[in-house]
Scaffold this motif. Sequence first.
Motif, PDB file in Angstrom:
ATOM      1  N   GLY A  25      -4.767  15.255   1.925  1.00 34.41           N
ATOM      2  CA  GLY A  25      -5.423  15.540   3.199  1.00 34.41           C
ATOM      3  C   GLY A  25      -5.785  14.303   3.984  1.00 34.41           C
ATOM      4  O   GLY A  25      -6.323  14.407   5.101  1.00 34.41           O
ATOM      5  N   ASP A  26      -5.511  13.133   3.414  1.00 41.55           N
ATOM      6  CA  ASP A  26      -5.758  11.881   4.134  1.00 41.55           C
ATOM      7  C   ASP A  26      -4.937  11.851   5.421  1.00 41.55           C
ATOM      8  O   ASP A  26      -3.750  12.173   5.406  1.00 41.55           O
ATOM      9  CB  ASP A  26      -5.383  10.698   3.230  1.00 41.55           C
ATOM     10  N   PRO A  27      -5.545  11.480   6.566  1.00 37.69           N
ATOM     11  CA  PRO A  27      -4.795  11.470   7.839  1.00 37.69           C
ATOM     12  C   PRO A  27      -3.530  10.613   7.787  1.00 37.69           C
ATOM     13  O   PRO A  27      -2.502  10.986   8.364  1.00 37.69           O
ATOM     14  CB  PRO A  27      -5.813  10.910   8.837  1.00 37.69           C
ATOM     15  N   ARG A  28      -3.583   9.467   7.104  1.00 35.90           N
ATOM     16  CA  ARG A  28      -2.392   8.624   7.005  1.00 35.90           C
ATOM     17  C   ARG A  28      -1.310   9.311   6.183  1.00 35.90           C
ATOM     18  O   ARG A  28      -0.122   9.248   6.520  1.00 35.90           O
ATOM     19  CB  ARG A  28      -2.758   7.283   6.376  1.00 35.90           C
ATOM     20  N   PHE A  29      -1.700   9.984   5.094  1.00 36.24           N
ATOM     21  CA  PHE A  29      -0.750  10.731   4.265  1.00 36.24           C
ATOM     22  C   PHE A  29      -0.070  11.803   5.110  1.00 36.24           C
ATOM     23  O   PHE A  29       1.153  11.965   5.069  1.00 36.24           O
ATOM     24  CB  PHE A  29      -1.487  11.362   3.079  1.00 36.24           C
ATOM     25  N   ILE A  30      -0.869  12.530   5.893  1.00 30.48           N
ATOM     26  CA  ILE A  30      -0.318  13.606   6.723  1.00 30.48           C
ATOM     27  C   ILE A  30       0.644  13.047   7.769  1.00 30.48           C
ATOM     28  O   ILE A  30       1.717  13.605   8.016  1.00 30.48           O
ATOM     29  CB  ILE A  30      -1.466  14.398   7.387  1.00 30.48           C
ATOM     30  N   GLN A  31       0.255  11.938   8.389  1.00 24.00           N
ATOM     31  CA  GLN A  31       1.103  11.342   9.425  1.00 24.00           C
ATOM     32  C   GLN A  31       2.451  10.899   8.859  1.00 24.00           C
ATOM     33  O   GLN A  31       3.509  11.190   9.431  1.00 24.00           O
ATOM     34  CB  GLN A  31       0.385  10.156  10.062  1.00 24.00           C
ATOM     35  N   LEU A  32       2.418  10.193   7.720  1.00 19.49           N
ATOM     36  CA  LEU A  32       3.663   9.725   7.120  1.00 19.49           C
ATOM     37  C   LEU A  32       4.488  10.890   6.579  1.00 19.49           C
ATOM     38  O   LEU A  32       5.728  10.855   6.622  1.00 19.49           O
ATOM     39  CB  LEU A  32       3.370   8.723   6.003  1.00 19.49           C
ATOM     40  N   ARG A  33       3.803  11.922   6.091  1.00 20.49           N
ATOM     41  CA  ARG A  33       4.513  13.092   5.583  1.00 20.49           C
ATOM     42  C   ARG A  33       5.256  13.791   6.712  1.00 20.49           C
ATOM     43  O   ARG A  33       6.384  14.264   6.532  1.00 20.49           O
ATOM     44  CB  ARG A  33       3.512  14.046   4.921  1.00 20.49           C
ATOM     45  N   ARG A  34       4.651  13.866   7.878  1.00 26.35           N
ATOM     46  CA  ARG A  34       5.302  14.513   9.014  1.00 26.35           C
ATOM     47  C   ARG A  34       6.516  13.721   9.497  1.00 26.35           C
ATOM     48  O   ARG A  34       7.475  14.295  10.009  1.00 26.35           O
ATOM     49  CB  ARG A  34       4.303  14.687  10.153  1.00 26.35           C
ATOM     50  N   LEU A  64       6.316  -2.334   6.623  1.00 28.11           N
ATOM     51  CA  LEU A  64       7.384  -1.335   6.732  1.00 28.11           C
ATOM     52  C   LEU A  64       6.932  -0.038   6.074  1.00 28.11           C
ATOM     53  O   LEU A  64       6.368  -0.043   4.976  1.00 28.11           O
ATOM     54  CB  LEU A  64       8.661  -1.835   6.053  1.00 28.11           C
ATOM     55  N   ALA A  65       7.172   1.064   6.763  1.00 31.28           N
ATOM     56  CA  ALA A  65       6.932   2.402   6.216  1.00 31.28           C
ATOM     57  C   ALA A  65       8.292   3.019   5.933  1.00 31.28           C
ATOM     58  O   ALA A  65       9.060   3.278   6.868  1.00 31.28           O
ATOM     59  CB  ALA A  65       6.136   3.253   7.196  1.00 31.28           C
ATOM     60  N   VAL A  66       8.617   3.231   4.669  1.00 29.42           N
ATOM     61  CA  VAL A  66       9.955   3.678   4.314  1.00 29.42           C
ATOM     62  C   VAL A  66       9.941   5.146   3.914  1.00 29.42           C
ATOM     63  O   VAL A  66       8.904   5.693   3.497  1.00 29.42           O
ATOM     64  CB  VAL A  66      10.551   2.819   3.171  1.00 29.42           C
ATOM     65  N   ARG A  67      11.113   5.754   4.054  1.00 26.19           N
ATOM     66  CA  ARG A  67      11.328   7.151   3.690  1.00 26.19           C
ATOM     67  C   ARG A  67      12.483   7.200   2.702  1.00 26.19           C
ATOM     68  O   ARG A  67      13.527   6.583   2.921  1.00 26.19           O
ATOM     69  CB  ARG A  67      11.663   7.971   4.934  1.00 26.19           C
ATOM     70  N   CYS A  68      12.296   7.922   1.608  1.00 28.27           N
ATOM     71  CA  CYS A  68      13.303   7.984   0.553  1.00 28.27           C
ATOM     72  C   CYS A  68      13.779   9.426   0.385  1.00 28.27           C
ATOM     73  O   CYS A  68      12.975  10.356   0.396  1.00 28.27           O
ATOM     74  CB  CYS A  68      12.746   7.481  -0.776  1.00 28.27           C
ATOM     75  N   ASP A  69      15.061   9.591   0.218  1.00 32.57           N
ATOM     76  CA  ASP A  69      15.622  10.912  -0.044  1.00 32.57           C
ATOM     77  C   ASP A  69      17.008  10.731  -0.652  1.00 32.57           C
ATOM     78  O   ASP A  69      17.575   9.629  -0.619  1.00 32.57           O
ATOM     79  CB  ASP A  69      15.701  11.749   1.227  1.00 32.57           C
ATOM     80  N   SER A  70      17.547  11.801  -1.186  1.00 37.23           N
ATOM     81  CA  SER A  70      18.876  11.750  -1.788  1.00 37.23           C
ATOM     82  C   SER A  70      19.755  12.828  -1.188  1.00 37.23           C
ATOM     83  O   SER A  70      19.272  13.841  -0.670  1.00 37.23           O
ATOM     84  CB  SER A  70      18.795  11.925  -3.310  1.00 37.23           C
ATOM     85  N   PHE A  71      21.044  12.620  -1.255  1.00 44.01           N
ATOM     86  CA  PHE A  71      22.028  13.595  -0.807  1.00 44.01           C
ATOM     87  C   PHE A  71      23.273  13.426  -1.656  1.00 44.01           C
ATOM     88  O   PHE A  71      23.388  12.462  -2.428  1.00 44.01           O
ATOM     89  CB  PHE A  71      22.347  13.420   0.685  1.00 44.01           C
ATOM     90  N   VAL A  72      24.204  14.339  -1.519  1.00 41.73           N
ATOM     91  CA  VAL A  72      25.404  14.339  -2.352  1.00 41.73           C
ATOM     92  C   VAL A  72      26.580  13.800  -1.551  1.00 41.73           C
ATOM     93  O   VAL A  72      26.865  14.282  -0.447  1.00 41.73           O
ATOM     94  CB  VAL A  72      25.732  15.754  -2.871  1.00 41.73           C
ATOM     95  N   VAL A  73      27.239  12.798  -2.091  1.00 38.94           N
ATOM     96  CA  VAL A  73      28.509  12.312  -1.551  1.00 38.94           C
ATOM     97  C   VAL A  73      29.610  12.924  -2.407  1.00 38.94           C
ATOM     98  O   VAL A  73      29.678  12.671  -3.616  1.00 38.94           O
ATOM     99  CB  VAL A  73      28.592  10.777  -1.576  1.00 38.94           C
ATOM    100  N   GLU A  74      30.444  13.732  -1.795  1.00 41.67           N
ATOM    101  CA  GLU A  74      31.467  14.436  -2.550  1.00 41.67           C
ATOM    102  C   GLU A  74      32.610  13.494  -2.938  1.00 41.67           C
ATOM    103  O   GLU A  74      32.917  12.544  -2.220  1.00 41.67           O
ATOM    104  CB  GLU A  74      32.023  15.594  -1.725  1.00 41.67           C
ATOM    105  N   THR A  75      33.201  13.775  -4.072  1.00 42.40           N
ATOM    106  CA  THR A  75      34.412  13.075  -4.471  1.00 42.40           C
ATOM    107  C   THR A  75      35.624  13.884  -4.020  1.00 42.40           C
ATOM    108  O   THR A  75      35.521  15.083  -3.759  1.00 42.40           O
ATOM    109  CB  THR A  75      34.457  12.874  -5.995  1.00 42.40           C
ATOM    110  N   HIS A  76      36.753  13.218  -3.928  1.00 43.75           N
ATOM    111  CA  HIS A  76      37.966  13.857  -3.406  1.00 43.75           C
ATOM    112  C   HIS A  76      38.659  14.604  -4.541  1.00 43.75           C
ATOM    113  O   HIS A  76      39.639  14.121  -5.140  1.00 43.75           O
ATOM    114  CB  HIS A  76      38.892  12.796  -2.801  1.00 43.75           C
ATOM    115  N   SER A 130       4.341   1.427   2.524  1.00 41.33           N
ATOM    116  CA  SER A 130       4.238   2.840   2.160  1.00 41.33           C
ATOM    117  C   SER A 130       5.623   3.406   1.938  1.00 41.33           C
ATOM    118  O   SER A 130       6.609   2.911   2.499  1.00 41.33           O
ATOM    119  CB  SER A 130       3.518   3.634   3.255  1.00 41.33           C
ATOM    120  N   ALA A 131       5.686   4.431   1.114  1.00 38.43           N
ATOM    121  CA  ALA A 131       6.959   5.086   0.817  1.00 38.43           C
ATOM    122  C   ALA A 131       6.717   6.583   0.720  1.00 38.43           C
ATOM    123  O   ALA A 131       5.853   7.025  -0.041  1.00 38.43           O
ATOM    124  CB  ALA A 131       7.552   4.563  -0.487  1.00 38.43           C
TER     125      ALA A 131
END
Length: 500
Positions: A422-431, A163-175, A382-383
């Motif tokens: 500059g590794d091709p795999r790094f570039i591919q996953l970064r894209r 599995l090739a995973v992607r991690c990121d964060s976002f804001v969930v607003e409170t009411h 990979s992550a």
Amino acid sequence: MRNVIDPQLKLGEEDIAAIALDLRSRDDIPQLLRGLQHIYTLPQLREPVFAILAEVRPPGGGEDGKARPETGRPGLSQWAILVLGVLRLGLNADYDRILELANQHTTLRKMLGHADWADDTTYSLQTLKDNLSLFTPELLERINQAVVDAGHALVKSSPDEPLAVRCDSFVVETHVHYPTDINLLCDAVRKAIETSAGLCEDAGLSDWRQSAYNVRCLKKAYRRAQTLKHSTAQDPDKRAARRVEIEAAHAAYLELAGGFLLRARETRLRLHLIAALPNVLLEPLDAFIAHGERQIDQIRRRVLGGQTIPHAEKVFSIFQPHTEWISKGKAGVPVELGLRVAIVEDQHGFILHHRVMVRITDDQVAVPLVEETLERFPTVASASMDKGFHSPANQRGLAEVIDFPVLPKKGKCSAAERAREGDPRFIQLRRKHSAVESAINALEVHGLDRCRDHGIDGFKRYVALAVVARNLQRIGALLLAREAEEARRERERQRRRRAA
């Protein structure tokens, strides 16, 4: 006796596995119901999920602190709780809409286990609120793992496929409303007055008979302080006069609010000593008084003393005190009020794991987030993360726990770092990393734009249920697309036979 689902079909009831869904519908409901139907249909998936659902019980006298499943009233089945909870988040709906669907939507009622005729069972609003709050984030995370495993069985070529995973964060607003120190003080004092009046009425005391008038006086003083703005005149005397006027309005507001809080404290003492109310019933009043006293201190320091209040001392909602002031530098969005949520998505579009980030930032969660994901899904190879997760310690920590971390460095890179990036795999996953924004957008559209539940526990439950709903919808969309394609091919085969 409470069952996950009644195994005995009633007269007119249809087997959940046999419910036909509209393959051409573009609405979210058929996708969500198809994902739920997939859980029910496959024994290898139904058994572990039903075992987890059996733990969804109200508090009671059992050994685990919950009601015993073999005694008491049946209550709402755990399967119905899951179905309605998934629809609530998957449709980004409030309880009123879910109530209407549960009582009137024919296909949904079949999924809940009701007959299409001779079954006049209806739900009440409070029943839905009480039962959907029985979920815990831990139970939902276990359900999500089973759901993701079922999704991988549909799309992965082999169980050992990395599995090739992607991690990121976002804001969930409170009411919450936009906070200022004076409107937070108004909220705290108003609730202290209303809570004191309610407790006194229940205890037979005559205090706070004019509570509605007191609240009107408080709001009048608040409006006076709110409407006064600093002068922009060129004349320093006019600016000084306006400054004096502002300080006088704030001083009068603080004096009135302080007087109400002092009366609330005296009432609290009488309720405890004379009416013999236990402390547990007085805790909400204590909290509102404490909030009000803190706001008075901060307003006095800021407006009358000219001090700057440190960010760590500020509270942005007295009703949702876990709310954070978050500025991520987005165009047109100077500030968001809520909590950050980090998610981990794989290349197949399933959300493997998430984490609610309370008073921590991306760079503090990078390594624990990947470690927790690996515990659940050991085939992660990979992550990828964006630069907000970067720190030298994270670069080293991720290299130790995962085969191929993709974490760009902030600032200028050394020769070794340039070679790594500059590794091709790094570039591919970064894209491919930007695809995680699609998952974030889907979560925001289907429930996580703003949390409707209260408290930090409710916030975590809401987010966890949204992740389960999203993964079930993903499974349902895949299955409906396959079935629609198979139906199209069958129609084509029949057309050819007729033509022959």
